[in-house]
Scaffold this motif. Structure first.
Motif, short mmCIF file in Angstrom:
data_model
loop_
_atom_site.label_atom_id
_atom_site.label_comp_id
_atom_site.label_asym_id
_atom_site.label_seq_id
_atom_site.Cartn_x
_atom_site.Cartn_y
_atom_site.Cartn_z
N ALA A 129 6.40 3.42 38.47
CA ALA A 129 6.28 4.78 39.01
C ALA A 129 5.63 5.70 37.98
CB ALA A 129 7.65 5.31 39.40
N LYS A 130 6.03 5.58 36.74
CA LYS A 130 5.42 6.42 35.69
C LYS A 130 3.94 6.12 35.56
CE LYS A 130 9.51 7.52 33.00
NZ LYS A 130 9.48 8.95 33.26
N GLU B 201 4.53 4.71 30.48
CA GLU B 201 5.53 3.71 30.88
C GLU B 201 6.63 3.59 29.83
OE1 GLU B 201 3.62 -0.04 31.49
OE2 GLU B 201 2.04 0.87 32.69
N ARG C 155 18.85 2.34 32.53
CA ARG C 155 19.94 3.25 32.90
C ARG C 155 21.26 2.48 32.85
NH1 ARG C 155 16.61 6.98 37.12
NH2 ARG C 155 15.23 5.29 37.63
N ASP D 103 15.40 -2.04 37.96
CA ASP D 103 15.31 -0.58 37.93
C ASP D 103 14.30 -0.14 36.86
OD1 ASP D 103 16.31 2.21 38.54
OD2 ASP D 103 16.87 2.06 36.43
N LEU D 104 14.37 -0.76 35.70
CA LEU D 104 13.44 -0.41 34.62
C LEU D 104 12.00 -0.72 35.02
CD1 LEU D 104 13.02 0.64 31.77
CD2 LEU D 104 13.58 -1.64 30.90
N ARG E 56 10.81 -0.72 38.08
CA ARG E 56 10.42 0.31 39.06
C ARG E 56 10.08 1.63 38.37
NH1 ARG E 56 14.38 -2.36 42.24
NH2 ARG E 56 16.03 -1.00 41.44
N GLN E 57 10.89 2.00 37.38
CA GLN E 57 10.61 3.23 36.63
C GLN E 57 9.25 3.16 35.95
OE1 GLN E 57 13.54 5.01 33.92
NE2 GLN E 57 14.90 3.37 34.58
N ARG E 58 8.99 2.04 35.28
CA ARG E 58 7.73 1.89 34.55
C ARG E 58 6.53 1.97 35.50
NH1 ARG E 58 7.61 -0.01 29.44
NH2 ARG E 58 5.65 -1.09 29.81
N ALA F 69 10.11 5.19 30.10
CA ALA F 69 11.14 4.62 30.98
C ALA F 69 12.23 4.01 30.10
CB ALA F 69 10.55 3.56 31.90
#
Length: 82
Positions: free
Chosen positions: A58-59, A66, A72, A51-52, A54-56, A69
């Motif tokens: 996407a940012k 990044e 969660r 998940d982390l 993917r967040q990075r 991020a």
């Protein structure tokens, strides 16, 4: 600040631990309950790492930092539909 390289390194460590747990169970070095308990923890942490990442990504794609991020909680990450 955690880099993408560090996150991927942690994923590799967790995958290796997952394989080790399965081998120890097969060799009788762990009970099924012990293997299941630790395997659940490993899988949850893996989900957080993915998940982390993917967040990075996407940012980065949308021109954001990044480093904003953040990991969660397991309860949030585990509720996602794959």
């Amino acid at each position: 600040m955690t880099s993408e390289k560090q996150i991927i390194g942690r994923v590799d460590e967790l995958v290796a631990e997952e394989h080790s747990l399965r081998q120890k169970l097969a060799a009788g070095e762990l009970t099924a309950a012990e293997e299941h308990e630790r395997l659940k923890q490993v899988e949850e942490e893996l989900d957080q790492c993915w998940d982390l990442l993917r967040q990075r990504r996407a940012k980065r794609e949308f021109g954001q930092s990044e480093d904003d991020a953040a990991a969660r909680p397991v309860s949030e990450v585990e509720s996602y539909l794959q």
